[in-house]
Design an enzyme around this catalytic site. Structure first.
Site, PDB file in Angstrom:
ATOM      1  N   HIS A   1       0.818  -1.212   0.000  1.00  0.00           N
ATOM      2  CA  HIS A   1       0.000   0.000   0.000  1.00  0.00           C
ATOM      3  C   HIS A   1       0.852   1.263   0.000  1.00  0.00           C
ATOM      4  O   HIS A   1       0.395   2.317  -0.445  1.00  0.00           O
ATOM      5  CB  HIS A   1      -0.948  -0.021   1.195  1.00  0.00           C
ATOM      6  CG  HIS A   1      -2.114  -0.932   0.987  1.00  0.00           C
ATOM      7  ND1 HIS A   1      -3.400  -0.605   1.354  1.00  0.00           N
ATOM      8  CD2 HIS A   1      -2.194  -2.164   0.432  1.00  0.00           C
ATOM      9  CE1 HIS A   1      -4.215  -1.598   1.035  1.00  0.00           C
ATOM     10  NE2 HIS A   1      -3.497  -2.560   0.481  1.00  0.00           N
TER      11      HIS A   1
ATOM     12  N   HIS B   1      -1.753 -12.231  -2.829  1.00  0.00           N
ATOM     13  CA  HIS B   1      -2.768 -12.922  -2.039  1.00  0.00           C
ATOM     14  C   HIS B   1      -2.401 -14.373  -1.747  1.00  0.00           C
ATOM     15  O   HIS B   1      -3.218 -15.116  -1.205  1.00  0.00           O
ATOM     16  CB  HIS B   1      -4.118 -12.850  -2.750  1.00  0.00           C
ATOM     17  CG  HIS B   1      -4.687 -11.470  -2.778  1.00  0.00           C
ATOM     18  ND1 HIS B   1      -5.783 -11.104  -3.530  1.00  0.00           N
ATOM     19  CD2 HIS B   1      -4.306 -10.336  -2.126  1.00  0.00           C
ATOM     20  CE1 HIS B   1      -6.052  -9.817  -3.348  1.00  0.00           C
ATOM     21  NE2 HIS B   1      -5.159  -9.332  -2.506  1.00  0.00           N
TER      22      HIS B   1
END
Length: 725
Positions: free
Chosen positions: A99, A267
């Protein structure tokens, strides 16, 4: 009234908010005023380091292996105040690094991980960054131990690398060298919305056409990094989401294969948190009370178990073993059918049909039982979209290929805004030159500079032609992601040679004369272009009656077409240049605002912007030879006439129907000059006028020329990272 009391303030003698509140700013009272804060945000006043501190020198003294070992050890040192999933902080640290880097957008090069900006508003309080404040606090002991030499920007990205390595993945490499900023970035436009997660329609012309997202934005909502994990506007539809995934990652310079690799590799480890209702979650860091000490998103239901954590509201893991990098993501995605469900927190997510408990992940807190397996709408896009599906099937069939593709894409994601490889420091910098790093071969330094200058001076090229060509070559530099600039001489390659902003016919003429000079003398074309600008500038200085040498540092190289990703360079094309008084067409944004944007990307102060514009005008370097703002009858001389005549009250100023202005003699009404708003703002804006008045003074004629030379050299050398220690 008591002279020491003010109504409504309880007698407090402090001027509440008077010096700190944005409500008291100039733009609150005059919203259309030109806000110059973009050029002042990183002044010396905000930097706590000593004036002689050199961060690159400090970084080189780090014990790199010790730093990496400490960060890797931290991954499994569980802290009760913020419990680790399955006893491992890897997923949290990868999310922090992701992020931090994921705010980068290619259009203007802003955002990204290169400055540690995630520590400050608004990014530190975006909904998408919920609880990443915990990750930074977990890293604080390492930062405290290694001090100045280990920037937060480096540490945040390093934590992601070490997380992957501690979970069995081999990363592609790592470069130290990012330098922290010390306050919010006022230069980044994150969108016009006034609420988090406002409907996506606010930033698209047509939400069904993902390519219509407004530039320079790259995320679908205010407060998100990429796409909404629940679907477009929170409505699950993987096929529709796929189009928005493709667009938002493309705006980060990622192709389909890189996008799929990042989604799947990102992920493969970790989990999402939404096992408890989010109704009582406290305010974000910037909105929480002082006693919270910047610790946001307080969760009254948080226990010492990781199973009770809350971040996105989505709950579950993407693989059976979320703390081991393996191929489990593909097994889940393709071996099961998926159906829409709601998480305990009420978020849409996809869950597998008929998956036995034995194949589900265990509970993150170590309790008996199994947690949820899930996919977001963006994950399902990897299965539903035919292009992404085909790529993922190749990945699944060849794990080594997947791991290499992901390693390279992760490296690109986390290093994209560091610029050329010369900026990377440390033992893990890959030796390979990657095209997205805009590689440039080293240039010669042992040629006769004086001989090159002499040939240029005898070439018949005008000072305006030489100056404009050098400026156009250098002005593409972006301090945001350290791309562009004169080094590499890419102005002679596609696409730059054909940009309207570069006046292709004039450019071809000048290059046709300078390239043979470079070949004859052993200088690079890049050096010769800059030297040409310096020669033209010295002509203008001499014509004005001054003798000032223009500094020059040889060593620029010439990039080849094979070293140039032409498609990615298209975002560097100028659509306006206030310094040459040109814009391609009319825009909603004013000419002077676009000029500020260009000046900030070039790293200029307001004073440097002022002196450069005034000098460029009087030397006759306007695009296409237009005469707007050329307030002098001595065109070609580096005089302060622009400022002298701009501030002369013998003139009057009149708007015309075409958006330009006439400057008329107050006594006779005769038109003396024409101008654009990018000219007149230096007389109308109180700050810029203060600079203009300095240069209009009778005692500052030579100062003006010296200051112009200094600012010019700064622009010409902006991309010379090899000159920095």
């Amino acid at each position: 009234m008591d002279g020491n009391r003010m109504p409504g303030l309880g007698g407090c003698p402090v001027n509440h908010g008077g010096n700190t509140s944005m409500d008291a700013s100039v733009t609150k009272w005059w919203p259309s005023a030109l806000n110059l804060d973009i050029l002042h945000q990183r002044g010396a006043r905000t930097n706590p380091m000593d004036a002689d501190y050199n961060h690159r020198d400090a970084v080189k003294g780090l014990d790199f292996e010790a730093v990496k070992a400490d960060v890797k050890a931290l991954m499994t040192e569980n802290q009760d105040w913020w419990p680790a999933d399955w006893g491992h902080y890897g997923g949290l640290m990868i999310r922090l690094a992701w992020h931090s880097a994921g705010s980068y957008r290619m259009q203007d090069g802003r955002g990204g991980a290169g400055s540690g900006n995630i520590r400050f508003a608004p990014l530190n309080s975006w909904p998408d960054n919920a609880s990443l404040d915990k990750a930074r606090r977990l890293l604080w002991p390492v930062k405290k131990k290694y001090g100045n030499a280990l920037s937060w920007a480096d540490l945040i990205i390093l934590s992601g690398n070490m997380a992957y390595e501690s979970m069995g993945f081999e990363t592609f490499g790592f470069g130290f060298g990012r330098e922290d900023i010390w306050g919010p970035e006022t230069d980044v436009y994150w969108g016009s919305e006034n609420e988090w997660l406002a409907p996506s329609e606010n930033r698209y012309d047509d939400l069904d056409d993902a390519s219509t997202m407004h530039n320079p934005l790259a995320a679908v909502h205010m407060g998100l990094i990429y796409v909404n994990p629940e679907g477009v506007n929170g409505q699950p539809d993987p096929a529709r989401t796929a189009a928005h995934v493709r667009e938002t990652f493309a705006r980060m310079a990622m192709n389909d294969e890189e996008t799929a690799a990042l989604t799947c590799g990102g992920h493969t480890v970790g989990k999402a948190h939404g096992a408890v209702a989010g109704d009582n979650i406290g305010a974000e860091p910037e909105g929480c009370p002082v006693h919270a000490q910047g610790f946001g998103w307080a969760n009254p239901d948080q226990t010492t178990s990781a199973s009770s954590s809350f971040t996105s509201g989505i709950e579950g893991a993407w693989t059976k073993n979320p703390i081991q990098f393996d191929m489990g993501y593909f097994d889940y995605l393709f071996d099961y059918e998926w159906e829409l469900q709601k998480s305990p927190a009420g978020a849409w997510q996809w869950e597998p049909v008929d998956m036995p408990d034995s194949e589900k992940p265990t509970l993150a807190g170590g309790e008996d039982g199994h947690g949820r397996a899930m996919m977001t709408d963006a994950d399902m896009a990897m299965k539903v979209d035919p292009i992404y599906n085909e790529i993922c099937q190749r990945f699944r069939a060849d794990p080594a290929y997947f791991k290499d593709t992901f390693a390279r894409a992760w490296f690109k994601l986390t290093h994209r805004d560091m610029g050329p490889r010369v900026n990377y420091i440390g033992p893990d910098v890959p030796a390979e030159d990657l095209i997205w790093q805009d590689p440039i071969p080293a240039g010669a330094t042992d040629y006769d500079v004086a001989a090159v200058k002499a040939k240029i001076a005898e070439s018949g090229l005008t000072s305006a032609e030489l100056i404009a060509t050098a400026w156009d070559s250098a002005r593409t530099f972006r301090g945001s992601d350290k791309r562009g600039g004169a080094n590499g001489a890419r102005i002679r390659l596609a696409p730059q040679k054909d940009w309207v902003a570069n006046e292709p016919d004039r450019l071809a003429k000048v290059l046709g004369i300078l390239e043979p000079i470079a070949s004859e003398t052993g200088a690079s074309i890049a050096d010769t272009i800059v030297l040409g600008g310096n020669v033209g500038l010295e002509m203008a200085i001499k014509a004005a009656g001054f003798s000032i040498d223009v500094p020059f540092s040889p060593g620029r190289g010439d990039a080849t077409a094979e070293q140039t990703d032409a498609d990615s360079f298209s975002v560097l094309e100028p659509f306006a240049d206030g310094f040459r008084n040109w814009q391609k067409e009319d825009y909603a944004v004013s000419a002077e605002e676009m000029m500020l944007d260009r000046a900030q990307l070039l790293g200029l102060t307001a004073a440097e912007m002022t002196v450069l514009l005034g000098g460029m005008r009087v030397m006759g370097t306007n695009h296409g030879g237009n005469t707007h703002g050329v307030f002098t009858d001595r065109v070609g001389q580096l005089t302060s006439d622009f400022f002298v005549n701009l501030t002369d009250m013998a003139n009057t100023w009149h708007p015309m129907d075409d958006g330009t202005y006439e400057i008329r003699d107050r006594a006779t009404g005769d038109v003396k000059w024409t101008a654009t708003s990018a000219d007149l703002v230096f007389g109308s804006n109180s700050i810029l006028r203060s600079y203009a008045e300095v240069y209009a003074q009778d005692d500052n004629k030579e100062k003006f020329a010296r200051d112009f030379v200094a600012a010019w050299t700064k622009v010409m050398d902006a991309d010379r990272f090899d000159l920095v220690a």
